[in-house]
Scaffold this motif. Structure first.
Motif, short mmCIF file in Angstrom:
data_model
loop_
_atom_site.label_atom_id
_atom_site.label_comp_id
_atom_site.label_asym_id
_atom_site.label_seq_id
_atom_site.Cartn_x
_atom_site.Cartn_y
_atom_site.Cartn_z
N TYR A 13 0.77 -1.24 0.00
CA TYR A 13 0.00 0.00 0.00
C TYR A 13 0.81 1.30 0.00
O TYR A 13 0.25 2.35 -0.30
CB TYR A 13 -0.94 0.01 1.21
CG TYR A 13 -1.87 -1.18 1.24
CD1 TYR A 13 -2.72 -1.45 0.17
CD2 TYR A 13 -1.88 -2.06 2.32
CE1 TYR A 13 -3.58 -2.54 0.18
CE2 TYR A 13 -2.73 -3.15 2.35
CZ TYR A 13 -3.56 -3.40 1.28
OH TYR A 13 -4.40 -4.48 1.29
N ALA A 14 2.08 1.25 0.34
CA ALA A 14 2.86 2.49 0.46
C ALA A 14 2.90 3.25 -0.87
O ALA A 14 3.19 2.69 -1.92
CB ALA A 14 4.28 2.19 0.92
N GLY A 15 2.59 4.53 -0.80
CA GLY A 15 2.65 5.39 -1.97
C GLY A 15 1.49 5.26 -2.93
O GLY A 15 1.48 5.92 -3.97
N THR A 16 0.49 4.45 -2.57
CA THR A 16 -0.65 4.24 -3.47
C THR A 16 -1.85 5.10 -3.05
O THR A 16 -1.85 5.73 -1.98
CB THR A 16 -1.09 2.77 -3.45
OG1 THR A 16 -1.64 2.46 -2.16
CG2 THR A 16 0.09 1.84 -3.74
N LYS A 17 -2.88 5.08 -3.87
CA LYS A 17 -4.13 5.75 -3.51
C LYS A 17 -4.72 5.18 -2.23
O LYS A 17 -5.38 5.89 -1.46
CB LYS A 17 -5.13 5.62 -4.66
CG LYS A 17 -4.75 6.41 -5.90
CD LYS A 17 -5.76 6.22 -7.02
CE LYS A 17 -5.36 7.02 -8.26
NZ LYS A 17 -6.33 6.83 -9.37
N THR A 18 -4.46 3.90 -2.00
CA THR A 18 -4.97 3.26 -0.78
C THR A 18 -4.34 3.87 0.46
O THR A 18 -5.04 4.18 1.44
CB THR A 18 -4.73 1.75 -0.81
OG1 THR A 18 -5.48 1.17 -1.90
CG2 THR A 18 -5.15 1.09 0.48
N GLU A 19 -3.02 4.08 0.44
CA GLU A 19 -2.39 4.70 1.60
C GLU A 19 -2.94 6.11 1.82
O GLU A 19 -3.21 6.52 2.96
CB GLU A 19 -0.87 4.77 1.45
CG GLU A 19 -0.22 5.28 2.74
CD GLU A 19 1.28 5.53 2.61
OE1 GLU A 19 1.90 5.83 3.65
OE2 GLU A 19 1.82 5.44 1.50
N HIS A 20 -3.13 6.86 0.78
CA HIS A 20 -3.71 8.20 0.91
C HIS A 20 -5.13 8.13 1.48
O HIS A 20 -5.54 8.98 2.27
CB HIS A 20 -3.71 8.92 -0.44
CG HIS A 20 -2.34 9.27 -0.95
ND1 HIS A 20 -1.50 10.12 -0.27
CD2 HIS A 20 -1.67 8.86 -2.05
CE1 HIS A 20 -0.36 10.23 -0.95
NE2 HIS A 20 -0.44 9.48 -2.03
N ALA A 21 -5.87 7.09 1.09
CA ALA A 21 -7.23 6.94 1.59
C ALA A 21 -7.25 6.58 3.08
O ALA A 21 -8.16 7.00 3.81
CB ALA A 21 -7.97 5.87 0.78
N PHE A 22 -6.26 5.81 3.53
CA PHE A 22 -6.15 5.54 4.97
C PHE A 22 -6.01 6.86 5.74
O PHE A 22 -6.69 7.09 6.74
CB PHE A 22 -4.94 4.66 5.27
CG PHE A 22 -4.99 3.26 4.72
CD1 PHE A 22 -6.20 2.61 4.55
CD2 PHE A 22 -3.82 2.58 4.41
CE1 PHE A 22 -6.25 1.30 4.05
CE2 PHE A 22 -3.85 1.29 3.93
CZ PHE A 22 -5.06 0.64 3.74
N GLN A 23 -5.10 7.71 5.28
CA GLN A 23 -4.88 9.00 5.93
C GLN A 23 -6.15 9.85 5.90
O GLN A 23 -6.46 10.56 6.87
CB GLN A 23 -3.73 9.73 5.26
CG GLN A 23 -3.44 11.12 5.83
CD GLN A 23 -3.01 11.08 7.28
OE1 GLN A 23 -2.06 10.36 7.63
NE2 GLN A 23 -3.65 11.84 8.14
N ALA A 24 -6.87 9.76 4.81
CA ALA A 24 -8.08 10.58 4.67
C ALA A 24 -9.16 10.19 5.69
O ALA A 24 -9.98 11.02 6.07
CB ALA A 24 -8.63 10.46 3.25
#
Length: 293
Positions: A133-144
């Motif tokens: 997941y690092a650097g992907t849209k998924t990681e950004h979605a976790f933060q969101a």
């Protein structure tokens, strides 16, 4: 091909814990919005499951379970964590999983996380979460999820991934504290998080990390114990103990300054349920006990 990140260390980190402490006290170490629930593994307590559900917004809140650290080929709704959420009242639980960062970077995959009010990372090996997941849209979605006031939680590997430094992130075995994966998802900034600490006698393992990166805050959580974090306040919630490695010492005992303590770089101390800690000041929040009149 494995996706791997390496730590970007601040100037304050390199200059030692005192300089780091004064710098990071100007901002939040935990999430500005939302909460973290960091569990030390073997999560059995319904009280902790219920806390995660409550912080997500209640039984109707959409929750996402990420089992990727476990390493199994596939996962479905039979996961014990899904069953635990549902047993405690959660009505909208979705399992989201891949080992392929290309898939994790697609809108179709990330769609359930964009709607979620809570994320739970299951246990296993934390480096698998980084590779997927690092650097992907998924990681950004976790933060969101945090940015909109939700909760990010996890147990065992799901605890360690929440730190900025990834403890036990080596692909060879889980005894290497500074391994070939050293960057977590960073929801708890300038910190390394260990787990299973008392049950597995891991009290001294954190010093392997702190010797290499002395500016980090070390946090180690025992099994079936949670540390709940919002902004700069961390509270031990249920269970047994959380160990703090900040170069200082704290005790409930009077005249604790008379103790024969090791040097600061070798110290840690215990917090129990109900104890609170200021992550910016790196001090225990001492609450005056009410006296009967």
């Amino acid at each position: 091909m494995k996706f791997q990140r390496f730590p970007i260390l601040t100037v304050a980190l390199a200059t030692g814990s005192m300089a780091l402490s004064s710098k990071i006290s100007e901002t939040y170490i935990g999430p500005e919005n939302g909460h973290l629930v960091i569990v030390g593994g073997n999560l059995q307590s319904d009280t902790i499951w219920q806390k995660i559900i409550a912080l997500a917004g209640g039984p109707e809140a959409p929750l996402v379970v990420i089992p990727t650290a476990g390493g199994e080929p596939t996962y479905n709704d039979s996961l014990s964590s899904v069953a635990s959420f549902r047993r405690n009242g959660a009505k909208n639980v979705t399992v989201v999983h891949t080992y392929d960062p290309a898939i994790a970077d697609t809108e179709e995959f990330v769609a359930p996380i964009r709607e979620a009010k809570g994320v739970f990372f299951d246990g296993g090996r934390q480096w698998r979460l980084v590779d997927a997941y690092a650097g992907t849209k998924t990681e950004h979605a976790f933060q969101a999820v945090l940015d909109r006031g939700g909760v990010v939680s996890g147990s065992s590997a799901g605890a360690s991934i929440q730190g900025s430094f990834l403890a036990r992130g080596d692909t060879a075995n889980n005894q290497v504290m500074v391994g070939d994966h050293t960057v977590g998802f960073g929801y708890l900034k300038n910190a390394a998080i260990d787990q299973h600490v008392l049950v597995r006698n891991r009290h001294f393992d954190m010093f392997d990390i702190l010797q290499a990166y002395p500016g980090l805050l070390g946090v180690a959580v025992d099994e079936n114990t949670a540390l709940v974090v919002h902004q700069n306040e961390a509270e031990v919630y249920a269970g047994t103990y959380v160990l703090i490695y900040d170069g200082g010492f704290w005790s409930r005992e009077e005249q604790s300054e008379l103790k024969n303590l090791p040097p600061p770089e070798s110290r840690f101390y215990f917090l129990r349920p109900g104890d609170k800690y200021d992550l910016g000041l790196r001090k225990v929040i001492q609450v005056e006990e009410a006296t009967e009149l």
